[in-house]
Design a protein around this motif. Structure first.
Motif, short mmCIF file in Angstrom:
data_model
loop_
_atom_site.label_atom_id
_atom_site.label_comp_id
_atom_site.label_asym_id
_atom_site.label_seq_id
_atom_site.Cartn_x
_atom_site.Cartn_y
_atom_site.Cartn_z
N ALA B 106 -11.02 8.78 -4.39
CA ALA B 106 -10.91 7.32 -4.64
C ALA B 106 -12.08 6.93 -5.41
CB ALA B 106 -10.63 6.55 -3.37
N ARG B 108 -13.63 7.84 -7.95
CA ARG B 108 -13.20 7.82 -9.21
C ARG B 108 -12.94 6.65 -9.88
NH1 ARG B 108 -10.91 11.62 -12.74
NH2 ARG B 108 -9.24 10.61 -13.15
N LEU B 109 -12.24 5.62 -8.80
CA LEU B 109 -11.99 4.43 -9.43
C LEU B 109 -13.01 3.56 -9.50
CD1 LEU B 109 -8.81 4.13 -6.86
CD2 LEU B 109 -8.96 5.26 -9.25
N PRO B 112 -12.55 -3.11 -9.02
CA PRO B 112 -11.37 -3.78 -8.54
C PRO B 112 -10.18 -2.70 -8.03
CG PRO B 112 -11.55 -4.05 -10.73
CD PRO B 112 -12.96 -3.28 -10.25
N TYR B 113 -10.21 -1.68 -8.78
CA TYR B 113 -9.10 -0.66 -8.61
C TYR B 113 -9.33 -0.02 -7.11
CZ TYR B 113 -7.39 -1.20 -13.26
OH TYR B 113 -6.85 -1.48 -14.36
#
Lengths: 293, 335
Positions: B106, B108-109, B112-113
């Motif tokens: 996660a 990697r995001l 806000p993502y």
């Protein structure tokens, strides 16, 4: 096959509502870089205003447009009075303020309207008609039609008017736009106003489909709208619309055809989105940001 | 860090410990249970601070790690007859493993993502818990009242030499605050370690940090894992103090509350986070005291939160830094 198509049509209708709210989120995110957690509650509050107007005998479309106008003013006021004063702070502070707004608006609605179940008038006839074996509800068509109309009007506004251009410029590069004479701060307030209007439409459309509603009307819709916005890409309006519709359809199909997921629709959808994000970290339509050091 | 500054910190910590130890002698039994809850929130917020305060990653999903910790303790105690105290570190480790497993992909995001991905986890938590009812007891949850391995019982009373009666709630209080102070000391050590500095470098400028030889993925994942550990311990303590776990105890609101506590306490500060935890426990009650009419407590809570964020955008910690800065800057040279 007809059965699948039917699920798809009603999926598009609920997806249209998600798309409207997702569009509101994207509008605010693009211009202020804020995830607006109060978006759903702003929409819920607008829905109650519409209910109140109808209850006092205002004809339906009069109440509808009056609600949109009130919502616009409300959105502008929230930006001016609350968000503006923390706009220079760190992201967490602004997010916390929108969470505070969420709690405040939810409580205010429960206070003013006594937390009772209300029923909002349905503007669309309750007929259904059949096209090639697919039963389509007029209400679904109505929701799709209104959502589509709103998206088109918004598109025209952003692409074809000077104010729309100024709004886009202020979101893209506040410094340069200010030098070109754009009142950036006013544009932000305008963005919040427009987002509030979008939310109001979403709330007014979704409330009759629920039978009755109270102050918790929009919390689940907000979660789907966030998911839709993320799916499409937080900075992409087209992405928000596509994300909303895709999410609506997928949720409907998953819930209807995979028994294990019947009561796990929400986690299944979120898992799917997480998977897509891992492949495309900026959503389906989002731009990847190039950073300079 | 200069010797003078270090001494000041040690004295401050000793004072903090002294207050924590002495407090039950001054407050009522009911207050002790509230302060135990504050201790639990304090732990979770300290953990969230390792992630959000140092790496700038906002997580809205730490309630899920609390739930994982709580259910680990409940299942081990109720179904496997384990002593509750031993399950606390296990709950933390399991949550840490889950944090690493979620964090690795996660992270990697971008901001806000990732925030919304963690929000998804928080939303899904109660639903998933209900679905796997064979393990979790479904919506009824797990009851620990009759379990063998519970150390503190409601009839637990010890009279101290001074005449002070140590009640069950005092036991909970000391239990949670022992963990809170230990984890506070660890958070402080992290803050001043090479690892802590690397994390802050990532927050301030990811690209520059990576160019200076900091491996982003491992640092971020480790930070996520550490913060999940804290949340797991907090969840475990919550299960022990409530004698039960239910999916309803871990709604999205719980994750959001942790973030609110962090913002009120002050992002990136340590001891002031206790003020954020106290805010989470006392403000809703205080709002209830003013009026119980439907919706009014929520209006008060929301309004106070907004006003607080406008007046103190950096939280209580920011306020303290502003007050203390001129006072302490003469004690030692600013490095």
């Amino acid at each position: 096959m007809a059965d699948v198509l039917q699920q798809v049509v009603s999926g598009i209708a609920s997806g249209g509502v998600y798309a409207l709210l997702a569009l509101a989120l994207v509008l605010i995110y693009r211009s202020t870089g804020v995830l607006n957690f109060a978006q759903g509650e702003m929409a819920m509050f607008s829905t109650f205003i519409c209910w109140e107007l109808l209850d006092r005998g205002v004809p339906y479309w009069g109440a509808f447009f009056l609600t949109l106008a009130i919502s616009f003013v409300g959105g502008v006021l929230i930006e001016r009075l609350v968000i503006h004063s923390v706009s220079r702070s760190q992201a967490l502070t602004v997010v916390t303020v929108t969470i505070g707004l969420l709690i405040l608006l939810n409580g205010a609605a429960a206070w003013i309207w006594k937390g009772e179940q209300r029923t909002l008038e349905n503007p669309f006839p309750s007929d259904t008609f059949e096209v090639g074996g697919v039963v389509i509800a007029a209400q679904d068509l109505g929701i799709i039609g209104v959502s589509l109309a709103i998206v088109l009007v918004l598109w025209a506004f952003f692409q074809r008017t000077r104010v729309g251009l100024a709004l886009r410029a202020a979101a893209l590069n506040p410094e340069s736009s200010r030098l070109h004479g754009v009142r950036v701060s006013r544009m932000l307030a305008l963005g919040w106003g427009l987002a509030a209007v979008l939310g109001a439409v979403a709330g007014i459309l979704v409330a009759p489909t629920q039978g009755s509603f109270d102050q918790n009307l929009m919390l689940p819709v907000l979660i789907f709208a966030f998911a839709a916005a993320v799916l499409g890409g937080l900075d992409s309006p087209i992405g928000a619309v596509v994300g909303g519709v895709v999410l609506g359809v997928v949720l409907n199909l998953v819930g209807a055809y995979i028994d294990f997921f019947a009561d796990l629709r929400l986690p299944a959808a979120l898992l799917l989105i997480l998977g897509i994000l891992l492949l495309r970290p900026n959503g389906l339509f989002g731009r990847s940001v190039v950073r300079r050091v | 860090m200069t010797a003078g500054r270090f001494a000041l910190r040690v004295i401050g910590f000793a004072l903090f410990v002294a207050i924590v130890v002495y407090l039950p002698f001054r407050i009522s039994d009911f207050r002790a249970s509230e302060f135990a809850l504050i201790g639990i929130y304090f732990i979770a917020i300290l953990g969230l601070n390792v992630l959000t305060g140092y790496t700038g990653v906002i997580s809205l999903g730490h309630g899920a790690f609390m739930a994982l910790g709580a259910y680990t303790t409940a299942i081990l105690v109720a179904d496997h007859g384990m002593r509750d105290l031993w399950t606390i570190p296990l709950a933390g480790l399991l949550a840490a493993a889950a944090g690493a497993a979620f964090g690795l992909p996660a992270l990697r995001l971008s901001g806000p993502y990732l925030a919304l991905a963690t929000f998804g986890i928080a939303v899904a938590t109660p639903i998933v818990i209900k679905k796997f009812d064979g393990l979790t007891g479904g919506s009824g949850g797990i009851n620990l009242f009759e379990a063998e391995g519970i150390t503190g019982l409601p009839e637990f009373i010890v009279t101290l030499p001074g005449g002070k009666v140590l009640s069950f709630n005092d036991w909970l209080y000391y239990l949670t605050w022992t963990f809170a102070l230990a984890l506070f000391a660890i958070a402080w050590a992290i803050h001043h370690s090479r690892f802590g500095r690397s994390l802050r470098a990532i927050r301030d400028n990811e690209i520059a940090a990576s160019a200076s030889g900091i491996w982003l993925a491992s640092h971020k994942t480790l930070a996520f894992s550490i913060s999940a550990f804290y949340a797991g311990v907090a969840g475990s303590l919550l299960a022990i103090s409530a004698f039960s776990v239910q999916p309803g105890a871990f709604p999205v609101d719980r994750s959001i509350a942790l973030l609110v506590g962090l913002a009120v306490g002050g992002l990136g500060s340590l001891a002031p986070l206790a003020a954020g935890a106290a805010f989470l426990v006392f403000l809703p009650q205080w709002a209830q005291d003013i009026s119980k009419a439907p919706g009014v407590p929520a209006v008060i809570y929301g309004a106070v939160l907004i006003a607080l964020m406008i007046l103190l955008p950096l939280g209580v910690g920011g306020l303290l830094r502003r007050i203390m800065g001129p006072l302490t800057s003469r004690l030692y040279p600013r490095s």
